[in-house]
Scaffold this motif. Structure first.
Motif, PDB file in Angstrom:
ATOM      1  N   LYS A   1       0.844  -1.214   0.000  1.00  0.00           N
ATOM      2  CA  LYS A   1       0.000   0.000   0.000  1.00  0.00           C
ATOM      3  C   LYS A   1       0.870   1.251   0.000  1.00  0.00           C
ATOM      4  N   ASP A   2       1.916   1.227  -0.840  1.00  0.00           N
ATOM      5  CA  ASP A   2       2.880   2.322  -0.880  1.00  0.00           C
ATOM      6  C   ASP A   2       2.989   2.847  -2.314  1.00  0.00           C
ATOM      7  N   VAL A   3       3.746   3.956  -2.453  1.00  0.00           N
ATOM      8  CA  VAL A   3       3.988   4.581  -3.745  1.00  0.00           C
ATOM      9  C   VAL A   3       5.436   4.294  -4.126  1.00  0.00           C
ATOM     10  N   PHE A   4       5.650   3.929  -5.404  1.00  0.00           N
ATOM     11  CA  PHE A   4       6.974   3.524  -5.855  1.00  0.00           C
ATOM     12  C   PHE A   4       7.391   4.290  -7.111  1.00  0.00           C
ATOM     13  N   GLN A   5       8.720   4.381  -7.251  1.00  0.00           N
ATOM     14  CA  GLN A   5       9.273   4.805  -8.530  1.00  0.00           C
ATOM     15  C   GLN A   5       9.652   3.544  -9.315  1.00  0.00           C
ATOM     16  N   LEU A   6       9.930   3.709 -10.604  1.00  0.00           N
ATOM     17  CA  LEU A   6      10.260   2.560 -11.438  1.00  0.00           C
ATOM     18  C   LEU A   6      11.487   1.823 -10.903  1.00  0.00           C
ATOM     19  N   LYS A   7      12.488   2.586 -10.457  1.00  0.00           N
ATOM     20  CA  LYS A   7      13.714   1.951  -9.969  1.00  0.00           C
ATOM     21  C   LYS A   7      13.448   1.103  -8.728  1.00  0.00           C
ATOM     22  N   ASP A   8      12.435   1.507  -7.929  1.00  0.00           N
ATOM     23  CA  ASP A   8      12.091   0.718  -6.742  1.00  0.00           C
ATOM     24  C   ASP A   8      11.460  -0.614  -7.147  1.00  0.00           C
ATOM     25  N   ILE A   9      10.537  -0.540  -8.120  1.00  0.00           N
ATOM     26  CA  ILE A   9       9.869  -1.752  -8.598  1.00  0.00           C
ATOM     27  C   ILE A   9      10.886  -2.688  -9.244  1.00  0.00           C
ATOM     28  N   GLU A  10      11.849  -2.124  -9.974  1.00  0.00           N
ATOM     29  CA  GLU A  10      12.864  -2.947 -10.645  1.00  0.00           C
ATOM     30  C   GLU A  10      13.748  -3.675  -9.630  1.00  0.00           C
ATOM     31  N   LYS A  11      13.847  -3.173  -8.422  1.00  0.00           N
ATOM     32  CA  LYS A  11      14.620  -3.850  -7.376  1.00  0.00           C
ATOM     33  C   LYS A  11      13.777  -4.888  -6.637  1.00  0.00           C
ATOM     34  N   ILE A  12      12.515  -4.528  -6.347  1.00  0.00           N
ATOM     35  CA  ILE A  12      11.666  -5.399  -5.525  1.00  0.00           C
ATOM     36  C   ILE A  12      11.137  -6.595  -6.321  1.00  0.00           C
ATOM     37  N   ALA A  13      10.637  -6.353  -7.551  1.00  0.00           N
ATOM     38  CA  ALA A  13       9.958  -7.391  -8.329  1.00  0.00           C
ATOM     39  C   ALA A  13      10.818  -8.637  -8.566  1.00  0.00           C
ATOM     40  N   PRO A  14      12.102  -8.517  -8.959  1.00  0.00           N
ATOM     41  CA  PRO A  14      12.893  -9.734  -9.183  1.00  0.00           C
ATOM     42  C   PRO A  14      13.161 -10.514  -7.890  1.00  0.00           C
ATOM     43  N   LYS A  15      13.377  -9.793  -6.810  1.00  0.00           N
ATOM     44  CA  LYS A  15      13.739 -10.464  -5.547  1.00  0.00           C
ATOM     45  C   LYS A  15      12.538 -11.115  -4.872  1.00  0.00           C
ATOM     46  N   SER A  16      11.428 -10.380  -4.755  1.00  0.00           N
ATOM     47  CA  SER A  16      10.287 -10.896  -3.986  1.00  0.00           C
ATOM     48  C   SER A  16       9.258 -11.641  -4.824  1.00  0.00           C
ATOM     49  N   LYS A  17       9.197 -11.378  -6.130  1.00  0.00           N
ATOM     50  CA  LYS A  17       8.141 -11.990  -6.949  1.00  0.00           C
ATOM     51  C   LYS A  17       8.678 -12.802  -8.129  1.00  0.00           C
ATOM     52  N   GLY A  18       9.987 -12.833  -8.312  1.00  0.00           N
ATOM     53  CA  GLY A  18      10.566 -13.657  -9.370  1.00  0.00           C
ATOM     54  C   GLY A  18      10.331 -13.138 -10.776  1.00  0.00           C
ATOM     55  N   ILE A  19      10.079 -11.848 -10.887  1.00  0.00           N
ATOM     56  CA  ILE A  19       9.878 -11.243 -12.214  1.00  0.00           C
ATOM     57  C   ILE A  19      11.230 -10.805 -12.749  1.00  0.00           C
ATOM     58  N   THR A  20      11.557 -11.183 -13.959  1.00  0.00           N
ATOM     59  CA  THR A  20      12.866 -10.854 -14.525  1.00  0.00           C
ATOM     60  C   THR A  20      13.026  -9.337 -14.666  1.00  0.00           C
ATOM     61  N   PRO A  21      14.206  -8.807 -14.354  1.00  0.00           N
ATOM     62  CA  PRO A  21      14.427  -7.357 -14.410  1.00  0.00           C
ATOM     63  C   PRO A  21      14.123  -6.747 -15.777  1.00  0.00           C
ATOM     64  N   MET A  22      14.404  -7.495 -16.851  1.00  0.00           N
ATOM     65  CA  MET A  22      14.202  -6.963 -18.199  1.00  0.00           C
ATOM     66  C   MET A  22      12.726  -6.747 -18.524  1.00  0.00           C
ATOM     67  N   SER A  23      11.830  -7.463 -17.852  1.00  0.00           N
ATOM     68  CA  SER A  23      10.403  -7.366 -18.179  1.00  0.00           C
ATOM     69  C   SER A  23       9.621  -6.481 -17.219  1.00  0.00           C
ATOM     70  N   VAL A  24      10.254  -5.984 -16.169  1.00  0.00           N
ATOM     71  CA  VAL A  24       9.549  -5.197 -15.140  1.00  0.00           C
ATOM     72  C   VAL A  24       8.880  -3.973 -15.744  1.00  0.00           C
ATOM     73  N   LYS A  25       9.622  -3.217 -16.525  1.00  0.00           N
ATOM     74  CA  LYS A  25       9.079  -1.977 -17.094  1.00  0.00           C
ATOM     75  C   LYS A  25       7.877  -2.246 -17.987  1.00  0.00           C
ATOM     76  N   ASP A  26       7.949  -3.270 -18.862  1.00  0.00           N
ATOM     77  CA  ASP A  26       6.844  -3.586 -19.778  1.00  0.00           C
ATOM     78  C   ASP A  26       5.608  -4.066 -19.018  1.00  0.00           C
ATOM     79  N   VAL A  27       5.825  -4.896 -17.994  1.00  0.00           N
ATOM     80  CA  VAL A  27       4.688  -5.397 -17.203  1.00  0.00           C
ATOM     81  C   VAL A  27       4.014  -4.244 -16.472  1.00  0.00           C
ATOM     82  N   LEU A  28       4.814  -3.367 -15.893  1.00  0.00           N
ATOM     83  CA  LEU A  28       4.257  -2.214 -15.172  1.00  0.00           C
ATOM     84  C   LEU A  28       3.480  -1.316 -16.125  1.00  0.00           C
ATOM     85  N   GLN A  29       4.015  -1.080 -17.310  1.00  0.00           N
ATOM     86  CA  GLN A  29       3.338  -0.219 -18.282  1.00  0.00           C
ATOM     87  C   GLN A  29       2.016  -0.833 -18.736  1.00  0.00           C
TER      88      GLN A  29
END
Length: 202
Positions: free
Chosen positions: A24-52
């Motif tokens: 329930k927080d607000v994030f910048q793209l760089k924050d999501i790119e750090k959290i998503a691969p570690k906690s959810k197993g999303i590859t770093p290269m696809s984070v931006k496209d999935v978020l968009q």
């Protein structure tokens, strides 16, 4: 040992939404790119496209502040988005069902009187024969068109108009020929003095 299968796009989207709902927080793209691969197993290269893709579907909000973009999503918004999408799909299904029913009625109506019976087959053959006969008669009629009284009368009128035109154009020529052939006679007549002139001279 089999190679581990990667996540599908829908699985990545679901896991990324969990990041927003759990924090329930607000994030910048760089924050999501750090959290998503570690906690959810999303590859770093696809984070931006999935978020968009989530932003495009109005599941994640995005706001530009200064030079940075901030992303957030709350469960209530996601619920409303799903509810709206569900209503839209249900409406499309309802419209499709109505179109299907309308088309089925039209098909049934079109079938009336078109059952494949012996009588219908016979009538279709007769209709085909009549059409062929009509085409043949029309071809013969075109051949004898020159003998048509109306066509003959029209040709006569055209000939009369042509003759009149020829007369107008050639009438002057005939007159000139006439003058030429009688030129000597007319010249002699013009040069010959009249009786009155002879009397005066005497």
């Amino acid at each position: 040992m089999s190679k581990k299968k990667g996540l599908s796009l829908e699985e990545k989207r679901t896991r990324m939404m969990e990041i927003f709902f759990e924090s329930k927080d607000v994030f910048q793209l760089k924050d999501i790119e750090k959290i998503a691969p570690k906690s959810k197993g999303i590859t770093p290269m696809s984070v931006k496209d999935v978020l968009q893709s989530l932003v495009d579907d109005n599941m994640v909000d995005c706001e530009r502040v200064g030079t940075s973009n901030y992303y957030w999503a709350f469960p209530s918004k996601a619920l409303n988005a799903r509810k709206y999408k569900l209503e839209e799909l249900q409406k499309q299904i309802s419209d499709a069902k109505q179109r299907k029913a309308s088309l089925q009625k039209a098909v049934e109506k079109a079938k009336v009187g078109r059952q494949d019976t012996k009588e219908r087959s016979s009538m279709l053959k007769e209709l085909k024969a009549l059409r062929e006969e009509r085409a043949q008669l029309q071809a013969e009629l075109d051949q004898y068109r020159e003998c048509d009284p109306e066509v003959v009368e029209e040709m006569r009128k055209s000939n009369a108009v042509a003759k009149e035109a020829i007369s107008r154009w050639t009438g002057g020529s005939f007159f000139l020929i006439y003058l030429k052939s009688n030129l000597n006679l007319q010249a002699a007549f013009l040069l010959c003095p009249s009786p009155s002139e002879n009397t005066e001279r005497l």
